[in-house]
Design a protein around this motif. Sequence first.
Motif, mmCIF file in Angstrom:
data_model
loop_
_atom_site.group_PDB
_atom_site.id
_atom_site.type_symbol
_atom_site.label_atom_id
_atom_site.label_comp_id
_atom_site.label_asym_id
_atom_site.label_seq_id
_atom_site.Cartn_x
_atom_site.Cartn_y
_atom_site.Cartn_z
ATOM 1 N N LEU A 1 -24.597 32.403 48.704
ATOM 2 C CA LEU A 1 -25.502 31.388 48.089
ATOM 3 C C LEU A 1 -24.880 31.212 46.742
ATOM 4 C CD1 LEU A 1 -29.226 32.945 49.248
ATOM 5 C CD2 LEU A 1 -27.803 31.048 50.406
ATOM 6 N N ASP A 2 -25.480 30.237 46.228
ATOM 7 C CA ASP A 2 -25.155 29.975 44.822
ATOM 8 C C ASP A 2 -26.738 29.734 44.136
ATOM 9 O OD1 ASP A 2 -22.468 29.750 44.982
ATOM 10 O OD2 ASP A 2 -22.438 27.380 45.287
ATOM 11 N N PRO A 3 -26.781 29.733 42.735
ATOM 12 C CA PRO A 3 -27.997 29.326 42.335
ATOM 13 C C PRO A 3 -28.497 27.949 42.670
ATOM 14 C CG PRO A 3 -26.428 30.218 40.664
ATOM 15 C CD PRO A 3 -26.040 30.245 41.729
ATOM 16 N N PRO A 4 -29.844 27.712 42.727
ATOM 17 C CA PRO A 4 -30.912 28.525 42.405
ATOM 18 C C PRO A 4 -31.462 29.491 43.554
ATOM 19 C CG PRO A 4 -31.546 26.424 42.909
ATOM 20 C CD PRO A 4 -30.355 26.194 42.854
ATOM 21 N N ASN B 1 -20.958 37.546 57.563
ATOM 22 C CA ASN B 1 -22.400 37.408 57.159
ATOM 23 C C ASN B 1 -22.750 38.035 56.086
ATOM 24 O OD1 ASN B 1 -25.051 38.361 57.523
ATOM 25 N ND2 ASN B 1 -25.014 37.304 59.509
ATOM 26 N N ALA B 2 -22.949 37.449 55.006
ATOM 27 C CA ALA B 2 -23.013 37.949 53.691
ATOM 28 C C ALA B 2 -24.396 37.846 53.002
ATOM 29 C CB ALA B 2 -21.928 37.550 52.627
ATOM 30 N N VAL C 1 -12.356 39.084 50.100
ATOM 31 C CA VAL C 1 -13.499 38.700 50.957
ATOM 32 C C VAL C 1 -14.071 37.709 50.089
ATOM 33 C CG1 VAL C 1 -13.993 40.717 52.228
ATOM 34 C CG2 VAL C 1 -15.064 40.527 49.971
ATOM 35 N N PHE C 2 -14.805 36.846 50.674
ATOM 36 C CA PHE C 2 -15.657 35.770 50.020
ATOM 37 C C PHE C 2 -15.022 34.700 49.290
ATOM 38 C CE2 PHE C 2 -18.567 39.683 50.527
ATOM 39 C CZ PHE C 2 -18.877 39.404 51.679
ATOM 40 N N ALA C 3 -14.189 33.730 49.897
ATOM 41 C CA ALA C 3 -13.502 32.568 49.235
ATOM 42 C C ALA C 3 -14.572 31.894 48.475
ATOM 43 C CB ALA C 3 -12.657 31.716 50.207
ATOM 44 N N ARG D 1 -19.494 29.783 45.912
ATOM 45 C CA ARG D 1 -19.359 30.280 47.097
ATOM 46 C C ARG D 1 -20.206 29.623 48.309
ATOM 47 N NH1 ARG D 1 -17.081 32.658 51.083
ATOM 48 N NH2 ARG D 1 -18.338 33.517 52.420
ATOM 49 N N ALA D 2 -21.129 28.965 47.921
ATOM 50 C CA ALA D 2 -22.114 28.382 48.939
ATOM 51 C C ALA D 2 -21.240 27.323 49.614
ATOM 52 C CB ALA D 2 -23.590 27.736 48.232
ATOM 53 N N ALA D 3 -20.349 26.547 48.891
ATOM 54 C CA ALA D 3 -19.415 25.524 49.478
ATOM 55 C C ALA D 3 -18.596 25.942 50.643
ATOM 56 C CB ALA D 3 -18.633 24.945 48.278
#
Length: 401
Positions: free
Chosen positions: A90-93, A84-85, A289-291, A67-69
Amino acid sequence: MTTTERPPARAYPFSPFDGLRLDPAYARLRATEPVSRVRLPYGGEEAWLATRHEDVRLVLSDPRFSRAAAGGHDEPRMMPHPPNAGTLNLDPPEHTRLRRFVAKAFTARGIESLRPRTAEIADELVDDLCRQGAPADLVEHFGVPMPVRVICEMLGVPFADHDRFRIWSEAVVSSTSLSGEQIEEYLGALMEYMADLVAKRRAAPADDLISAMVRARDEHDRLSEYELVDLAAGLLAAGHETTVTQIPNFVYVLLTEADAYRRLCDDPTLVPAAVEELMRFVPLVAGTVFARYATEDVTLGGVLVRAGEAVVVSLSSANRDERVFPEPDRLDFHRRSNPQLGFGHGIHHCFGAQLARMELQVALETLVRRLPGLRLAAPEAELRWKTGMLVRGVAALPVAW
């Protein structure tokens, strides 16, 4: 066999958002093209759409889909502006650190301790409804105030301010109902409001979640002040917005599906199973939502998703997958297995799922106990539906009893 050919992209989503009917195109795709190319209304890139339960779960849980990418792309999306999510971006960590910060407040035991007070609130609202008399709008008089009061008491937010933050919270679920400028204005107002409340709780702590978050941040320094305020604002908005929509959605379905409401009145012990089934049955998300972006080549549903390509999922389609749910288009309170994905899956599984479940259970338990004669007070064709939102829902639900 893995397919590497890139077929033409379909326009997505497939149908208007008024009503709770799931477009039959999803069933055709699950049968013949479970991972297909789509183009969303906004964003400069096409995406792969996953429609089967197995593939949706994989995309939402496999670290090869990031998701962060999305931050480096003009991602495919339902709204003109990037979503705006908060932690959902975010991804881990980093995601793990922030999620762990609030996870203790949303344990099953912690949420269960709120059930008696939630039931009191629901009963008070039905008392008010009965005093007002029929017909009445179940959205305005029950669906909205119940989860708003619960999250206010949980966080320590004055309920008297709900008219303001209810308006601001629309920015979280708007696709086209608000302009980009309005969304920025509303989110700014929500953050400013929450920053002021955080400062007040720091000066005078109370027995609420915001005070606990402030204390943990100040004593252990596990997140920045901005992250604290952003988390608190997200909890306030997300902590009630979808439940506000789902309570009237559930009641609408129960009153329009043959004898469904009567079955719960006759046997209220079915309510927990009914909530799970309604979470499966109601196509809440209007599209997707959220590719996520593939960080390496991945075979998904028989096609090759190349590194750097976007993938979106349909939770609503996954919840109607014939391979997982026998007779998926039938509302069945006696399903032996119901691995519904209404709350998502994987690391971004809704951390408020236990709270939402409890509130939805209490809402239905209260209504079937107190208002066994509940019925629609307007023809279905005349009901108004929310527009320009990421979620489907009735804007008003006139009822009598």
